[in-house]
Design a protein around this motif. Structure first.
Motif, mmCIF file in Angstrom:
data_model
loop_
_atom_site.group_PDB
_atom_site.id
_atom_site.type_symbol
_atom_site.label_atom_id
_atom_site.label_comp_id
_atom_site.label_asym_id
_atom_site.label_seq_id
_atom_site.Cartn_x
_atom_site.Cartn_y
_atom_site.Cartn_z
ATOM 1 N N ASN A 1 0.845 -1.192 0.000
ATOM 2 C CA ASN A 1 0.000 0.000 0.000
ATOM 3 C C ASN A 1 0.880 1.242 0.000
ATOM 4 O O ASN A 1 1.011 1.934 1.007
ATOM 5 C CB ASN A 1 -0.924 0.003 1.222
ATOM 6 C CG ASN A 1 -1.859 -1.188 1.248
ATOM 7 O OD1 ASN A 1 -2.814 -1.275 0.473
ATOM 8 N ND2 ASN A 1 -1.584 -2.136 2.133
ATOM 9 N N HIS B 1 -2.901 -1.817 -8.960
ATOM 10 C CA HIS B 1 -3.647 -0.557 -9.008
ATOM 11 C C HIS B 1 -2.662 0.597 -8.960
ATOM 12 O O HIS B 1 -2.292 1.068 -7.885
ATOM 13 C CB HIS B 1 -4.640 -0.479 -7.841
ATOM 14 C CG HIS B 1 -5.569 -1.659 -7.753
ATOM 15 N ND1 HIS B 1 -6.609 -1.851 -8.630
ATOM 16 C CD2 HIS B 1 -5.572 -2.716 -6.907
ATOM 17 C CE1 HIS B 1 -7.238 -2.983 -8.315
ATOM 18 N NE2 HIS B 1 -6.627 -3.531 -7.279
ATOM 19 N N LYS C 1 0.924 -3.411 -5.110
ATOM 20 C CA LYS C 1 -0.517 -3.671 -5.248
ATOM 21 C C LYS C 1 -1.311 -2.380 -5.374
ATOM 22 O O LYS C 1 -2.166 -2.258 -6.232
ATOM 23 C CB LYS C 1 -1.003 -4.486 -4.046
ATOM 24 C CG LYS C 1 -0.636 -5.956 -4.119
ATOM 25 C CD LYS C 1 -1.387 -6.776 -3.079
ATOM 26 C CE LYS C 1 -1.089 -8.260 -3.251
ATOM 27 N NZ LYS C 1 -1.824 -9.090 -2.260
ATOM 28 N N HIS C 2 -1.075 -1.427 -4.497
ATOM 29 C CA HIS C 2 -1.827 -0.170 -4.509
ATOM 30 C C HIS C 2 -0.836 0.989 -4.474
ATOM 31 O O HIS C 2 -0.533 1.526 -3.406
ATOM 32 C CB HIS C 2 -2.788 -0.095 -3.311
ATOM 33 C CG HIS C 2 -3.760 -1.229 -3.232
ATOM 34 N ND1 HIS C 2 -4.887 -1.314 -4.021
ATOM 35 C CD2 HIS C 2 -3.748 -2.351 -2.470
ATOM 36 C CE1 HIS C 2 -5.546 -2.429 -3.743
ATOM 37 N NE2 HIS C 2 -4.877 -3.082 -2.807
#
Length: 247
Positions: A145, A166, A216-217
């Motif tokens: 994140n 993402h 991932k993010h």
């Protein structure tokens, strides 16, 4: 008031010295620093592991992957690590950012620096550099994140494997000029920076640089370490197929 000859000479000499002192510039801070004793350079180290849960990791390191370190001074092995395949650098933060400035030295054959950086709830900012004779390195950066910003040596030669879910992947213009992208499948982009004709599929044959990024993010941005600050970055080259399919 009439002065004797001796006193006149003394007065003239004192005046001459005073005028010379007025003309002589005051020492600058830089000159004082240069004249003082030099601060010793950081010593090279090896097998560094730092793990924190509630604070960021900020490290400036000089790494020599060929430097011998007794086993009792090395950090404990992580799951999957062996004595012969231990990370030369391991920096992790659970609730914080990882900041690293790493200078690579040493060029003993096959002595690659293996580095692992991970942030669960934060990002990673790393600058890797060194002299032209630096050792090769493998860098695995993982952020769940947060964004990943990497600055790699201009003489980097090797594959770039970037997995992202993402976010965007961007390279500086200077890297784009030397980068070959072989495709992106299941959110994993495979590229090679430099001359990929040197690559060999034989196990253990490749002893050059490697870069593996997992996000991932968050966004991924990759520059050369000597790129001008604020240099433009592009998500991917503009090609006819990109324009047709809106990529």
């Amino acid at each position: 008031m009439i002065l004797t000859d001796d006193k006149q000479l003394e007065a003239l000499e004192a005046r001459r010295v005073a005028e010379e002192q007025e003309q002589e510039p005051l020492p600058t801070y830089a000159s004082l620093q240069a004249s003082s004793s030099a601060v010793p350079a950081a010593k090279a180290v090896n097998f560094i592991a730092i793990s924190r849960h509630h604070s960021s990791v900020r490290e400036t390191l000089v790494i020599d992957a060929s430097l011998f370190v007794p086993s009792f001074l090395r950090p404990p092995l992580s799951p999957g690590e062996t004595v012969g395949m231990q990370n030369n650098v391991k920096l992790e933060s659970t609730h914080g950012h990882v900041y690293a400035d790493i200078t690579l030295v040493g060029n003993r054959k096959n002595a690659r620096a293996v580095m692992h950086m991970k942030s669960t709830h934060g990002g990673i900012t790393a600058k890797i550099h060194g002299p032209p004779t630096r050792s090769a390195f493998v860098l695995h950066s993982q952020a769940l994140n947060g964004e990943v910003r990497l600055h790699i040596p201009r003489n980097f030669q090797g594959p770039l494997i970037i997995s992202h879910r993402h976010g965007s992947v961007r390279f500086s213009d200077n890297i784009n000029c030397e980068l070959t992208t072989f495709g992106e499948v299941d959110s994993t982009r495979r590229c090679f920076l430099g001359d990929f004709s040197r690559w060999s599929d034989a196990p253990g044959r490749w002893i050059g640089d490697e870069l593996v990024v997992e996000v991932k993010h968050g966004d991924v941005t990759i520059h050369y370490d000597d790129d001008v600050l604020g240099a433009p970055v592009k998500t991917r080259p503009s090609t006819l197929l990109n324009r047709i399919f809106g990529l």
